[in-house]
Design a protein around this motif. Structure first.
Motif, PDB file in Angstrom:
ATOM      1  N   GLU A  45       0.812  -1.215   0.000  1.00  0.00           N
ATOM      2  CA  GLU A  45       0.000   0.000   0.000  1.00  0.00           C
ATOM      3  C   GLU A  45       0.848   1.269   0.000  1.00  0.00           C
ATOM      4  OE1 GLU A  45      -3.370   0.228   2.552  1.00  0.00           O
ATOM      5  OE2 GLU A  45      -4.009  -1.824   2.142  1.00  0.00           O
ATOM      6  N   TRP A 137      -2.340  -6.044  -0.281  1.00  0.00           N
ATOM      7  CA  TRP A 137      -3.163  -5.117   0.481  1.00  0.00           C
ATOM      8  C   TRP A 137      -3.221  -5.523   1.949  1.00  0.00           C
ATOM      9  CZ3 TRP A 137      -4.539  -0.857  -2.083  1.00  0.00           C
ATOM     10  CH2 TRP A 137      -4.600  -0.911  -3.473  1.00  0.00           C
ATOM     11  N   SER A 142      -7.476  -1.816   5.292  1.00  0.00           N
ATOM     12  CA  SER A 142      -6.948  -1.630   3.946  1.00  0.00           C
ATOM     13  C   SER A 142      -7.466  -0.330   3.333  1.00  0.00           C
ATOM     14  CB  SER A 142      -7.356  -2.804   3.054  1.00  0.00           C
ATOM     15  OG  SER A 142      -6.971  -2.569   1.711  1.00  0.00           O
ATOM     16  N   LYS A 143      -6.583   0.330   2.587  1.00  0.00           N
ATOM     17  CA  LYS A 143      -6.942   1.554   1.879  1.00  0.00           C
ATOM     18  C   LYS A 143      -7.282   1.276   0.410  1.00  0.00           C
ATOM     19  CE  LYS A 143      -6.027   4.579   5.210  1.00  0.00           C
ATOM     20  NZ  LYS A 143      -7.030   5.511   5.762  1.00  0.00           N
ATOM     21  N   ARG A 144      -7.505   0.030   0.094  1.00  0.00           N
ATOM     22  CA  ARG A 144      -7.709  -0.351  -1.307  1.00  0.00           C
ATOM     23  C   ARG A 144      -8.823   0.453  -1.966  1.00  0.00           C
ATOM     24  NH1 ARG A 144      -7.993  -6.522  -3.651  1.00  0.00           N
ATOM     25  NH2 ARG A 144      -8.360  -5.998  -5.861  1.00  0.00           N
ATOM     26  N   TYR A 147      -7.785   4.316  -2.221  1.00  0.00           N
ATOM     27  CA  TYR A 147      -6.745   4.654  -3.195  1.00  0.00           C
ATOM     28  C   TYR A 147      -7.190   4.366  -4.629  1.00  0.00           C
ATOM     29  CZ  TYR A 147      -3.469   4.988   0.757  1.00  0.00           C
ATOM     30  OH  TYR A 147      -2.834   5.334   1.918  1.00  0.00           O
TER      31      TYR A 147
END
Length: 557
Positions: A45, A137, A142-144, A147
């Protein structure tokens, strides 16, 4: 003002080197630089974050590099502004203004740098999107979605600008280096809507709270994506006269109502406080408090999306500033607090006359050179004689600023370069736009939304003007309100086009008396030129040549 500072070095087309660290003033501040390529990055990430900064930079390059730029192009094509510039300059802006290449026959590549920079930005987004499945990830927190949602929204923004400017364009949704034919605009809009839906659904509502704007301003939020979704819907249905596949009016309205019900945004109390030059006072070098006056600040309660810049641009490849603001400044004329520029985008006096008594947006949006005493300055005569298409009015919303001695105020210490150091935010979406779009789409609260925007326009020092009178929230009244509210914000031209090409042609056409080089002149815009081009811009001929004939020039150019 908040500033964003970051440096991106682009190596060829297939790789790039990025450098970012933690933020102090905003999420794009940079203090160090490291290298990576597409072959060694995209593992975790942290790598995604760095690549996302590259995508934001790719978007910003559409306003930071030397080119026409979407902002200036939209304003020159629109009703509010003429091309202007210096009396001895080339006539490229006049070709754009008149939709007529005969104004400058040698300008066969007016938008070439824009074309290149937009597709470079798309490439960066496609590169990151193509790597999504290989990223490790985080299992927790999680920043999935955040982002990748931002990345897809940036791609949507880039394509939305391009498809409005050029109509039939090549479509790339993967990072390839190849010639591709133009596609039906419906295919481009399908990708735009898909990307924005992804962003709306995957960026958490609390990812970038407005309360933390000092650190996260400039990010594309769920709400910014929703507003763009509605704007794209209105443009598509208006310009093309049909519904986009898989998108409904109810979805567009629901997206806007979601922004309103979030309570994240509100109108700034007085219109003039939205703009530095409209709020500014004459100040000595370093006195930013007096200079900025009543300005509500970057990332204020009304800003839903803004493109961020910094004053650190130089002549050695660092492109961080906005390069269109110098075009807005009065021709080589400092009139503190207004700073000098190149004299583009002179204001159409016919548009000025549309503002009614008591409407504070006139004085906040437009510099009246005679009314503000600027024509009495000793330096005015030289500026006037060098100015093309002088009308007595200039853009105030995005005027550069200067200190009392004429020094550029782009840097607090007076060391800024008036040509490259300007860094005022380009505010792309305001809450007022959300309210008016929702009213236009038939919200049950349409009248209340419409009235809220209009009452603010007639409010000064906390008092509603006696000139204010209520109007029904009809489509005609809403469109006119948008013209006045969003003057010089690169919105009104597209609002004209979405009423139909014939409507836009008839509105834009006319013969307006101006002065060029101190002598009488006429800006003559013909309706048949807008109809012939369908309001679209010239595709650079160099790109047609490089594509080995796979690209076809737009009609009328």
């Amino acid at each position: 003002m908040n500033k964003i500072q970051y440096n991106i070095l682009v190596a060829g087309v297939l790789s790039f080197m990025l450098g970012v660290t933690s933020c102090s003033e905003s999420f794009l501040d940079v203090e160090s630089k490291t290298e990576s390529t597409t072959g060694t990055s995209y593992k975790n990430e942290k790598d995604v974050w760095r690549a996302l900064i590259g995508c934001y930079d790719g978007w910003r390059q559409t306003s930071s590099a030397v080119q026409v730029g979407f902002y200036a192009g939209a304003e020159v094509m629109g009703y509010e502004c003429f091309g202007g510039t210096g009396n001895a300059d080339g006539r490229g802006y006049q070709a754009i203004d008149r939709f007529d290449i005969s104004q400058s026959p040698a300008d066969l590549n007016i938008y070439e740098n824009d074309w290149k920079n937009y597709y470079a930005g798309v490439y960066r987004c496609n590169e990151l999107i193509s790597r999504e499945e290989q990223i490790n990830w985080n299992e927790a927190n999680s920043k999935r979605g955040t982002y990748m949602g931002e990345c897809r929204a940036i791609r949507a923004l880039l394509y939305f600008d391009m498809v409005r400017l050029w109509g039939n364009i090549p479509l790339f949704d993967e990072p390839v280096n190849e010639n591709r034919p133009q596609v039906d605009p419906a295919d481009v809009f399908a990708l735009i809507f898909d990307d924005l839906k992804y962003a709306m659904e995957n960026i958490p509502a609390d990812a970038y709270p407005k309360a933390n704007a000092s650190g996260n301003d400039g990010h594309i939020t769920r709400y910014a994506a929703a507003a763009l979704f509605a704007r794209a819907y209105l443009y598509y249905t208006g310009y093309y006269g049909k519904e986009p596949a898989g998108v409904t009016k109810a979805e567009a309205l629901a997206a806007l109502e979601g922004i309103i019900s979030s309570n994240e945004y509100s109108l700034v109390s007085e219109f003039k406080n939205l703009w530095p030059a409209a709020s500014a006072g004459v100040a000595e070098i370093g006195d930013m408090e007096t200079l900025l006056g009543s300005y509500a600040g970057d990332g204020n309660s009304e800003t839903i999306l803004a493109m961020k810049f910094t004053s650190s641009q130089d002549y050695n490849g660092n492109n961080d500033g906005n390069r269109w603001q110098v075009m807005v400044g009065m021709r080589s004329l400092n009139a503190p607090p207004y700073g000098k520029g190149w004299g583009g985008l002179t204001v159409n006096p016919a548009f000025v006359s549309e503002f009614k008594t008591g409407d504070t947006r006139r004085g906040a949006s437009i510099i009246d050179l005679e009314g503000e005493g600027i024509t009495a300055l000793d330096a005015f005569a030289a500026s006037y004689k060098d100015q093309r298409e002088y009308t007595g009015y200039a853009v105030k919303k995005y005027s550069p600023l200067c200190f009392a001695d004429g020094t550029s105020a782009s840097k607090a210490d007076g060391s800024g370069d008036f040509q490259i150091s300007n860094h005022q935010d380009y505010v792309m979406i305001r809450y007022a736009d959300v309210l008016l779009m929702a009213a236009e789409l038939g919200s049950p609260n349409a009248q209340a939304y419409f009235d809220t925007v209009r009452k603010r326009a007639y409010t000064a020092d906390g008092q509603l003007s006696s000139s204010y009178s209520s109007l029904p929230a009809t489509k005609e009244n809403i469109i006119q309100e948008r013209r006045l509210e969003f003057a010089f914000e690169s919105i009104n031209y597209w609002d004209l086009l979405r009423q139909g090409v014939d409507y836009a042609a008839n509105k834009l056409a006319g013969d307006i008396s101006v002065y060029s080089g101190g002598s009488q002149d006429v800006v003559s815009i013909k309706a048949d030129r807008i109809r012939a081009t369908k309001g679209l811009s010239q595709i650079p001929y160099n790109q047609i040549t490089l594509a080995n004939g796979m690209l076809v020039q737009n009609p009328g150019w």
